[in-house]
Design a protein around this motif. Structure first.
Motif, mmCIF file in Angstrom:
data_model
loop_
_atom_site.group_PDB
_atom_site.id
_atom_site.type_symbol
_atom_site.label_atom_id
_atom_site.label_comp_id
_atom_site.label_asym_id
_atom_site.label_seq_id
_atom_site.Cartn_x
_atom_site.Cartn_y
_atom_site.Cartn_z
ATOM 1 N N TYR A 44 44.843 -12.907 24.846
ATOM 2 C CA TYR A 44 45.175 -13.660 26.059
ATOM 3 C C TYR A 44 44.811 -15.126 25.897
ATOM 4 O O TYR A 44 43.974 -15.492 25.050
ATOM 5 C CB TYR A 44 44.409 -13.096 27.255
ATOM 6 C CG TYR A 44 42.910 -13.046 27.057
ATOM 7 C CD1 TYR A 44 42.111 -14.165 27.294
ATOM 8 C CD2 TYR A 44 42.287 -11.881 26.616
ATOM 9 C CE1 TYR A 44 40.744 -14.131 27.096
ATOM 10 C CE2 TYR A 44 40.917 -11.830 26.423
ATOM 11 C CZ TYR A 44 40.152 -12.957 26.654
ATOM 12 O OH TYR A 44 38.788 -12.921 26.455
ATOM 13 N N GLU A 45 45.468 -15.945 26.695
ATOM 14 C CA GLU A 45 45.049 -17.326 26.922
ATOM 15 C C GLU A 45 44.187 -17.294 28.172
ATOM 16 O O GLU A 45 44.634 -16.831 29.236
ATOM 17 C CB GLU A 45 46.263 -18.234 27.132
ATOM 18 C CG GLU A 45 47.121 -18.441 25.898
ATOM 19 C CD GLU A 45 46.430 -19.303 24.856
ATOM 20 O OE1 GLU A 45 45.530 -20.095 25.238
ATOM 21 O OE2 GLU A 45 46.775 -19.172 23.667
ATOM 22 N N VAL A 46 42.958 -17.781 28.084
ATOM 23 C CA VAL A 46 41.977 -17.581 29.156
ATOM 24 C C VAL A 46 42.487 -18.077 30.504
ATOM 25 O O VAL A 46 42.421 -17.352 31.508
ATOM 26 C CB VAL A 46 40.636 -18.282 28.811
ATOM 27 C CG1 VAL A 46 39.644 -18.115 29.956
ATOM 28 C CG2 VAL A 46 40.068 -17.715 27.528
ATOM 29 N N VAL A 47 42.995 -19.283 30.561
ATOM 30 C CA VAL A 47 43.412 -19.869 31.841
ATOM 31 C C VAL A 47 44.590 -19.091 32.421
ATOM 32 O O VAL A 47 44.625 -18.810 33.629
ATOM 33 C CB VAL A 47 43.760 -21.361 31.673
ATOM 34 C CG1 VAL A 47 44.296 -21.935 32.975
ATOM 35 C CG2 VAL A 47 42.520 -22.144 31.224
ATOM 36 N N ASP A 48 45.551 -18.723 31.567
ATOM 37 C CA ASP A 48 46.691 -17.932 32.053
ATOM 38 C C ASP A 48 46.232 -16.578 32.577
ATOM 39 O O ASP A 48 46.713 -16.105 33.613
ATOM 40 C CB ASP A 48 47.712 -17.733 30.924
ATOM 41 C CG ASP A 48 48.447 -19.011 30.568
ATOM 42 O OD1 ASP A 48 48.403 -19.960 31.381
ATOM 43 O OD2 ASP A 48 49.051 -19.072 29.489
ATOM 44 N N TRP A 49 45.317 -15.946 31.846
ATOM 45 C CA TRP A 49 44.813 -14.639 32.271
ATOM 46 C C TRP A 49 44.131 -14.763 33.638
ATOM 47 O O TRP A 49 44.347 -13.934 34.528
ATOM 48 C CB TRP A 49 43.821 -14.095 31.241
ATOM 49 C CG TRP A 49 43.436 -12.670 31.457
ATOM 50 C CD1 TRP A 49 43.957 -11.568 30.848
ATOM 51 C CD2 TRP A 49 42.437 -12.174 32.372
ATOM 52 N NE1 TRP A 49 43.362 -10.417 31.320
ATOM 53 C CE2 TRP A 49 42.426 -10.761 32.254
ATOM 54 C CE3 TRP A 49 41.565 -12.768 33.263
ATOM 55 C CZ2 TRP A 49 41.567 -9.953 33.003
ATOM 56 C CZ3 TRP A 49 40.718 -11.964 34.017
ATOM 57 C CH2 TRP A 49 40.720 -10.578 33.882
ATOM 58 N N ALA A 50 43.307 -15.783 33.785
ATOM 59 C CA ALA A 50 42.595 -15.985 35.054
ATOM 60 C C ALA A 50 43.564 -16.193 36.206
ATOM 61 O O ALA A 50 43.396 -15.631 37.292
ATOM 62 C CB ALA A 50 41.649 -17.177 34.935
ATOM 63 N N LEU A 51 44.608 -16.976 35.976
ATOM 64 C CA LEU A 51 45.586 -17.232 37.037
ATOM 65 C C LEU A 51 46.342 -15.956 37.395
ATOM 66 O O LEU A 51 46.589 -15.679 38.577
ATOM 67 C CB LEU A 51 46.563 -18.320 36.591
ATOM 68 C CG LEU A 51 47.600 -18.747 37.629
ATOM 69 C CD1 LEU A 51 46.929 -19.341 38.861
ATOM 70 C CD2 LEU A 51 48.589 -19.739 37.024
ATOM 71 N N ASN A 52 46.700 -15.157 36.382
ATOM 72 C CA ASN A 52 47.410 -13.897 36.640
ATOM 73 C C ASN A 52 46.543 -12.917 37.420
ATOM 74 O O ASN A 52 47.034 -12.215 38.314
ATOM 75 C CB ASN A 52 47.858 -13.267 35.322
ATOM 76 C CG ASN A 52 49.015 -14.005 34.687
ATOM 77 O OD1 ASN A 52 49.835 -14.602 35.374
ATOM 78 N ND2 ASN A 52 49.092 -13.998 33.369
ATOM 79 N N SER A 53 45.261 -12.867 37.109
ATOM 80 C CA SER A 53 44.352 -11.978 37.838
ATOM 81 C C SER A 53 44.225 -12.431 39.290
ATOM 82 O O SER A 53 44.233 -11.607 40.216
ATOM 83 C CB SER A 53 42.980 -11.956 37.164
ATOM 84 O OG SER A 53 42.119 -11.036 37.796
ATOM 85 N N ALA A 54 44.118 -13.736 39.494
ATOM 86 C CA ALA A 54 44.021 -14.267 40.863
ATOM 87 C C ALA A 54 45.310 -14.010 41.637
ATOM 88 O O ALA A 54 45.284 -13.674 42.826
ATOM 89 C CB ALA A 54 43.720 -15.765 40.817
ATOM 90 N N ASP A 56 34.979 -19.959 34.117
ATOM 91 C CA ASP A 56 33.653 -20.483 33.755
ATOM 92 C C ASP A 56 33.402 -20.349 32.262
ATOM 93 O O ASP A 56 32.831 -21.251 31.627
ATOM 94 C CB ASP A 56 32.563 -19.749 34.541
ATOM 95 C CG ASP A 56 32.508 -20.183 35.998
ATOM 96 O OD1 ASP A 56 33.179 -21.186 36.344
ATOM 97 O OD2 ASP A 56 31.825 -19.523 36.793
ATOM 98 N N GLN A 57 33.833 -19.226 31.688
ATOM 99 C CA GLN A 57 33.705 -19.026 30.244
ATOM 100 C C GLN A 57 34.533 -20.072 29.491
ATOM 101 O O GLN A 57 34.070 -20.663 28.517
ATOM 102 C CB GLN A 57 34.196 -17.627 29.847
ATOM 103 C CG GLN A 57 33.343 -16.495 30.368
ATOM 104 C CD GLN A 57 31.993 -16.426 29.685
ATOM 105 O OE1 GLN A 57 30.973 -16.824 30.248
ATOM 106 N NE2 GLN A 57 31.977 -15.954 28.463
ATOM 107 N N PHE A 58 35.725 -20.318 29.976
ATOM 108 C CA PHE A 58 36.612 -21.285 29.333
ATOM 109 C C PHE A 58 36.011 -22.687 29.388
ATOM 110 O O PHE A 58 36.057 -23.430 28.397
ATOM 111 C CB PHE A 58 37.973 -21.286 30.028
ATOM 112 C CG PHE A 58 38.954 -22.265 29.453
ATOM 113 C CD1 PHE A 58 39.659 -21.957 28.301
ATOM 114 C CD2 PHE A 58 39.180 -23.493 30.057
ATOM 115 C CE1 PHE A 58 40.572 -22.853 27.763
ATOM 116 C CE2 PHE A 58 40.081 -24.400 29.532
ATOM 117 C CZ PHE A 58 40.782 -24.072 28.378
#
Length: 622
Positions: A246-256, A283-285
């Protein structure tokens, strides 16, 4: 294996390597020739196809993918059929990507035909067929035939499950298929090398299955099965997380984004969990970007994307709080036996089977590998029962909106900024519901006015008409609510009302009337300044409600002067009559107005009687 066969495989392997390099280079093709590398790859693939067809013509009928009985014993025949399948798959994929959809479909179907279905679970065939079924699913989705797309994707999902259940051997990926029997290095047979091959193949299959689940999520959403779509979305995110794909930021946005689905179903625990996962990953990113020490434009681009998506996640958190307050209000009103108003978000219409599916799956919708408790503890997922409960949700959501505004500022993102301000206003609206003190209720509504009115001074209705209409209507409702609070307080006291109190009520009524009139006037036909004969489906209820509320407001103005009182009664009757006459002329409007239409009819009668009495008094005074 004889030398001729080895020479054949060497030729095929070298050509396939060129194809892979060209497909990788295609990402860098110029805008004026975007398919250059893919067209070059297609030419080589056609060469590979010609070679394979020529060889296989001697050993079997390419039409049905079977080999003749006398040649079934030959080593490598099924291997060649698998290579031909890979070739058709690549040709079909390139055709789809270069917008030759019909050609792509034919070539992908050729892949399915050249490998007999009873052989699909063979290690050398399973990945080829899995990817082909997936590509056909994508193709039919592009053709807006979601049902047919679902069929191919479900076959891919089933094939994966059956292979995992029935096969004791690992799959063979496509690159390995073109290399089998060619590496004469004795170290090639070492256990470590064999393990790496297996891991590579397993990784290819797992990645392909993740893509299948992802596309199934999209297709189910298109078909309106949003519960099943959400479950597949979560499963895809969980697999990506566990496999670190995954790309961290994309994953975070998809989860949100997925959390918003759970919010609309009042699954607040699951919604909060997905939002917590988003914040955890962001936060990890952030810490990783700081450690990497990138410089210049690359670093700037990373930070820009991070701040943008962090603001989006913040808005999702705020929406969580807003909907939780809304649902809490709705629940209390239902318990009290009161009618629920139209501002409560409605769930998508789904079958009972779909709803049950979601309910039965809620225990599985967790990211168990993440430590999310600190993020989840910041806000409750329980319905608010008291003002203190509501205040905690309100403050949390308000803070998230403040964070979102750090990125979405009016000068650069006007529409988003306005939506955030509207959400702030709504937070105060629902908090006021839980406040028992009338004065504090009024102050909360006044805070909404202070948020919205400055916005209206900055917005040009010519470019932001829809937003302006929303805010005019909301401001009108706010002033009307404040007027009602003052009127109730006036009625509850035995003391004679002061001129100041009466004047305040009238001012609030006039402010509400002014904003409702701005809304109504915005609906007029520009060339004639007349109201349309028929409102659009989206505007018919708010347009009629505005007239209904105007009728009520004119009747609430406290006016000792009988002549002025008569004018207000006439205006009130006029607005109520508009509602009645429109609904009589447009039968479908009766369904959307319901109770308000009945009240309007009643008020026309009552106010007409009142008007007659006032007229008699004026005649007597004349």
């Amino acid at each position: 294996m004889d030398d001729n066969y080895v020479e054949l495989l060497t030729t095929l392997r070298d050509k396939y390597e060129k194809v892979r390099r060209l497909l990788e280079d295609s990402k860098k093709d110029p805008e004026d020739d975007p398919y250059r590398s893919k067209y070059a790859a297609r030419e080589i693939l056609n060469d590979i196809k010609s070679i394979l067809v020529k060889i296989l013509d001697d050993v079997g009928d390419i039409g049905d993918g079977e080999t003749s009985g006398e040649h079934n014993h030959m080593p490598g025949v099924f291997h060649l059929w698998s290579l031909l399948g890979i070739t058709w798959l690549n040709l079909g994929t390139i055709a789809v990507e270069t917008e030759e959809i019909s050609t792509g479909e034919e070539q992908l179907m050729q892949c399915l035909k050249c490998i007999p279905e009873e052989k699909w679970l063979e290690p050398k065939a399973v990945l080829v067929i899995l990817c082909t079924l997936q590509q056909l699913g994508i193709l039919w989705a592009q053709r807006d035939n979601a049902e047919k797309a679902k069929g191919f994707l479900e076959r891919a999902e089933k094939l994966y499950s059956e292979f995992r259940e029935l096969s004791s051997s690992p799959p063979v990926d496509m690159v390995q298929l073109f290399n089998i029997g060619l590496n004469k290095d004795p170290d090639d047979e070492r256990e470590e090398n064999q393990t790496n091959k297996i891991l590579s193949s397993e990784n290819s299959m797992e990645k392909a299955h993740t893509h299948t689940l992802y596309y199934l999520a999209q297709v189910y959403g298109t078909l309106g099965n949003t519960s099943k779509s959400a479950i597949y979305c979560h499963t895809t995110l969980k697999r990506m997380l566990e496999r670190k794909e995954y790309e961290v930021v994309d994953w975070a946005l998809n989860s949100a984004t997925l959390s918003q689905f759970f919010i609309t179903r009042n699954y607040f625990k699951q919604a909060k969990h997905h939002l917590a996962a988003s914040s955890f990953m962001l936060d990890q990113f952030e810490s990783e970007v700081i450690k990497e020490g990138d410089q210049g434009e690359e670093l700037e681009a990373k930070w820009s994307n991070f701040h943008h998506r962090s603001a989006d996640v913040a808005r999702c958190w705020a929406k969580y709080g807003l909907v939780l307050l809304t649902a809490s209000r709705q629940r209390l009103m239902k318990m009290a036996g009161e009618d629920m108003d139209d501002d409560v978000e409605k769930n998508d219409a789904e079958s009972e089977e779909d709803t049950t599916l979601l309910k039965d799956s809620t225990d599985q919708l967790w990211f168990t590998s993440l430590e999310l408790l600190p993020y989840e503890e910041q806000v409750t997922d329980k319905y608010a029962l008291t003002f203190e409960d509501a205040k905690g949700i309100f403050l949390n959501a308000q803070e998230w909106l403040r964070k979102a505004q750090e990125f979405y500022q009016f000068d650069s993102h006007a529409s988003d900024y306005v939506q955030i301000v509207q959400d702030q206003s709504q937070l105060y609206k629902y908090l006021a519901f839980f406040e028992e003190n009338e004065e504090r209720q009024c102050r909360m509504h006044k805070r909404r006015v202070d948020l919205l009115e400055p916005i209206m001074k900055e917005l040009n209705p010519q470019y932001y008409m829809l937003v302006c209409r929303q805010i005019w209507f909301e401001l009108a409702e706010i002033y009307s609510d404040m007027m009602d609070i003052k009127l109730v307080k006036l009625q509850e006291t035995d003391e004679r009302p002061t001129p100041h109190a009466l004047r305040k009520i009238n001012i609030l009524a006039e402010q509400s009337i002014s904003n409702f009139n701005k809304y109504v006037d915005s609906l007029r036909i520009h060339s004639t300044n007349e109201m349309p004969k028929k409102f659009d489906e989206d505007t018919v209820r708010p347009a009629l409600l505005a007239h209904f509320y105007l009728g009520r407001l004119y009747s609430k103005i406290i006016q000792p002067d009988k002549k002025a009182q008569l004018e207000n009664i006439c205006e009130s009757i006029k607005k109520y009559k508009f509602v009645v006459e429109y609904c009589e002329e447009h039968k479908e409007a009766k369904e959307v107005m319901g109770v308000e239409l009945s009240i309007s009819k009643e008020m026309v009668t009552l106010l007409s009687l009142k008007m007659d009495r006032v007229k008699k008094i004026l005649e007597q005074q004349a």
